[in-house]
Scaffold this active site. Structure first.
Site, PDB file in Angstrom:
ATOM      1  CG  HIS B 127      -7.045 -30.838  54.091  1.00 61.66           C
ATOM      2  ND1 HIS B 127      -7.969 -31.187  54.905  1.00 61.66           N
ATOM      3  CD2 HIS B 127      -6.344 -32.211  53.699  1.00 61.66           C
ATOM      4  CE1 HIS B 127      -7.963 -32.597  55.091  1.00 61.66           C
ATOM      5  NE2 HIS B 127      -7.037 -33.109  54.392  1.00 61.66           N
ATOM      6  CG  ASP B 204      -3.991 -26.557  57.540  1.00 60.15           C
ATOM      7  OD1 ASP B 204      -2.976 -27.077  58.273  1.00 60.15           O
ATOM      8  OD2 ASP B 204      -4.889 -27.018  56.656  1.00 60.15           O
ATOM      9  CD  GLN B 207       0.601 -32.502  54.695  1.00 65.48           C
ATOM     10  OE1 GLN B 207       1.920 -33.080  54.783  1.00 65.48           O
ATOM     11  NE2 GLN B 207      -0.502 -33.281  54.617  1.00 65.48           N
ATOM     12  CE  LYS B 230      -2.357 -34.475  58.080  1.00 64.07           C
ATOM     13  NZ  LYS B 230      -2.617 -35.466  57.033  1.00 64.07           N
ATOM     14  CB  CYS B 368      -9.284 -34.245  52.118  1.00 62.91           C
ATOM     15  SG  CYS B 368      -9.566 -35.697  52.654  1.00 62.91           S
TER      16      CYS B 368
HETATM   17  C1  LIG Z   1      -2.840 -29.100  54.861  1.00 63.52           C
HETATM   18  C2  LIG Z   1      -3.834 -30.226  55.619  1.00 63.52           C
HETATM   19  N1  LIG Z   1      -4.709 -29.457  56.546  1.00 63.52           N
HETATM   20  C3  LIG Z   1      -5.443 -30.224  57.299  1.00 63.52           C
HETATM   21  C4  LIG Z   1      -5.203 -31.784  57.419  1.00 63.52           C
HETATM   22  C5  LIG Z   1      -6.355 -32.568  58.164  1.00 63.52           C
HETATM   23  O1  LIG Z   1      -5.585 -32.998  59.172  1.00 63.52           O
HETATM   24  P1  LIG Z   1      -6.096 -33.924  60.383  1.00 63.52           P
HETATM   25  O2  LIG Z   1      -6.885 -35.147  59.481  1.00 63.52           O
HETATM   26  O3  LIG Z   1      -4.994 -34.696  61.146  1.00 63.52           O
HETATM   27  O4  LIG Z   1      -7.085 -33.147  61.167  1.00 63.52           O
HETATM   28  C6  LIG Z   1      -4.376 -32.302  56.628  1.00 63.52           C
HETATM   29  C7  LIG Z   1      -4.350 -33.997  56.565  1.00 63.52           C
HETATM   30  O5  LIG Z   1      -4.858 -34.517  55.619  1.00 63.52           O
HETATM   31  C8  LIG Z   1      -3.782 -31.544  55.330  1.00 63.52           C
HETATM   32  O6  LIG Z   1      -2.857 -32.101  54.700  1.00 63.52           O
END
Ligand SMILES: Cc1ncc(COP(=O)(O)O)c(C=O)c1O
Lengths: 142, 413
Positions: B127, B204, B207, B230, B368
């Site tokens: 992401h 990260d 998910q 999430k 993203c």
């Molecule tokens: C794998 C992953 N990393 C990072 C993020 C970013 O999370 P946040 O927008 O809550 O900072 C997301 C969510 O969109 C994600 O799915």
């Protein structure tokens, strides 16, 4: 249920399946890229402007039915228009799509079908992408 | 469907106001959980109870309410530490979300410890939150960003990692579960190999934390990040876990109130971690909401959640196969409950719109993760499950996909 058939009117699906004005122009031309980062839609417009008129216009790129149909309609609608007429048409279509004005719907021909996206706020930027791209392209004409 | 779900999703939905009848809202089959999950009453009530009865700033003492607010905020930190099996609460830094947590590491740790010529390994499936901070850092420091490519079925090949690791590698940044492919990466093994090469590893976990057990000591990661929203919690709160020694060695991120011990014109002494990384008034109510969210998750049990979602995933995989022209991305059958797909030449945005009119909420686009999208050939539609989804939701998705094909003039096979 939302009026799906207003969004996917036959005219829209027809332009999507058989896009008009799809392709690229030979130089001399103005090229402008438009991109919608959230959905990945991409439109590249080629214009040839001579004596203050849009002499030829083509598009390529990739995207959803609405963005591609809108671009296809755009190429038909602005072909041969003066720059002033093109600017006016851009404003008219943007107003129509965003539901700000009804404009003179009858004069818009196929483009009137784009009004269907009003009920689908997340799709407005699909319909406007080609027109914003044209707006940017015209800024290159000076 | 004949399965042995130990979880009654209908019972779980009763714990969520979002799924209760509402006079002005249509009920939707919510399949966009990878974007954000719905919130149980317990979370909403914990947050509103704090605002209503306990609101005060933290660590600014002087009165009882402030002390109580500080206690609640710190109790949330202790709860997160326990949830992740961190060694101590001081290893937990509250942030606004995963994105801010990773930016904190890239800015503070990265700029202090990454030098010109060093290498950072990121995977092709990241992401942007776990990609752009490293791209920017590499550019700033003159470091080299190395891309760990995925296999055609959307996995990471560990031999490939061994090939990429060198003595110049400082960090491997990898997602626990891909937000597009649903791949569950072997982060423990990745950390082991990174460490053997002298590199650190950032996971990260945006998910994963709501869907499976996550134990930072078992994974043996150096950094781990996730977002409250999430995981059934509020937006505006996230977590950075880091080993204590790393937090001590890392310079502060934002500077200001609450993160400093001594301020003289000639000398600054930063506070100890985690306060050192929490400048300004933190998201207090949101942290308290996150505490309630983790309690909610553990009231069901993460093993049970993982098993239930795995069974639901198998059902979804078999039903998705029935839809003509549907192409599913990512590995199967061993994967998380995130399904990115395309449907012939029908654009994913059009799929999402038709589904929306059938009250099935999914997402379409590049999610993203533009480099991954490029690799997959463009946008995809994505359905993602959570603990309150059930087989009927999958059935509604499948029906709506058949409907989509009809709208676009594809005959039903
Ligand atoms: C794998 C992953 N990393 C990072 C993020 C970013 O999370 P946040 O927008 O809550 O900072 C997301 C969510 O969109 C994600 O799915």
């Amino acid at each position: 249920m939302m009026p799906l058939n207003e969004l996917y009117q036959e005219i829209i699906l027809d332009h999507y399946r058989q896009p008009r004005g799809r392709g690229e122009l030979e130089p001399p031309k103005i090229t402008q890229e438009g991109f919608n980062p959230s959905c990945g839609d991409e439109i590249i417009l080629d214009l040839r402007v001579r004596d203050g008129r849009i002499e030829a216009v083509r598009f390529h790129g990739r995207g959803c039915s609405i963005s591609q149909a809108s671009a296809s309609m755009l190429t038909e609608a602005v072909q041969g228009k003066t720059l002033a007429e093109a600017h006016a048409l851009i404003q008219q279509v943007l107003g129509l799509v965003k539901g700000e004005t009804d404009g003179d719907i009858d004069s818009l021909g196929d483009l009137a079908a784009l009004a269907g996206v009003r009920q689908f706020p997340v799709r407005v930027k699909c319909a406007t992408l080609a027109w914003h791209t044209l707006e940017e392209a015209l800024k290159q004409v000076s | 469907m004949t399965t042995t779900f130990r979880i009654d999703a209908g019972e779980i939905r009763r714990q969520f106001p979002f799924f209760q009848p509402h006079p002005e809202m249509r009920s939707v089959v919510y399949l966009d959980n990878a974007a954000t999950t719905q919130k149980p009453y317990a979370v909403i009530e914990a947050v509103s109870n704090f605002w209503a009865h306990h609101n005060a700033n933290v660590h600014r003492g002087g009165h009882g309410a402030g002390a109580r607010a500080s206690e609640m905020y710190e109790a949330a930190r202790t709860r997160v530490a326990q949830f992740l099996n961190a060694r101590e609460p001081a290893e937990i830094v509250f942030t606004r979300g995963t994105t801010e947590a990773i930016n904190l590491v890239a800015s503070s740790w990265g700029e202090a410890f990454i030098r010109a010529g060093d290498e950072i390994i990121v995977t092709e499936m990241e992401h942007h939150a776990n990609l752009l901070p490293w791209m920017r850092l590499a550019e700033k420091q003159g470091a080299q960003l190395k891309v760990w490519r995925i296999t055609d079925d959307g996995r990471l090949n560990l031999d490939e990692l061994d090939r990429l690791l060198t003595e110049r590698t400082r960090l491997v940044a990898v997602s626990h579960i891909s937000n597009v492919l649903g791949t569950v990466n072997p982060v423990g093994e990745i950390c082991r190999r990174a460490h053997a090469a002298g590199a650190l590893c950032l996971v990260d976990a945006a998910q994963s934390v709501a869907h499976m057990p996550v134990d930072v000591q078992a994974i043996d990661c150096d950094f781990l990040a996730f977002s409250g929203h999430k995981a059934y919690g509020p937006t505006g709160i996230g977590v950075l876990y880091a080993r204590r020694a790393l937090l001590e060695a890392t310079p502060p991120y934002h500077v200001g109130g609450g993160m400093v011990q001594t301020v003289r014109w000639e000398r600054l002494v930063w506070a100890e971690p985690p306060a050192k990384f929490e400048a300004g008034t933190p998201p207090i109510g949101e942290a308290i909401g996150l505490h309630a969210a983790l309690d909610f998750i553990d009231s069901i049990g993460r093993e049970a959640i993982e098993q239930y979602e795995h069974e639901l995933t198998q059902y979804a995989l078999s039903r998705l196969q029935e839809v003509p022209d549907l192409r599913l991305y990512g590995p199967a059958p061993d994967r998380a409950s995130i399904f990115a797909f395309t449907l012939g030449d029908i654009h994913p945005h059009d799929i999402a719109t038709v589904l929306d009119t059938r009250d099935v909420a999914i997402r379409s686009g590049l999610h993203c993760a533009h480099p991954l999208g490029e690799r997959l050939g463009g946008s995809t539609a994505r359905a993602s499950l959570a603990i309150y989804n059930d087989a009927q939701h999958i059935d509604a998705l499948i029906d709506a996909l058949h409907e989509t094909r009809r709208v676009f003039g594809k005959t039903r096979a």
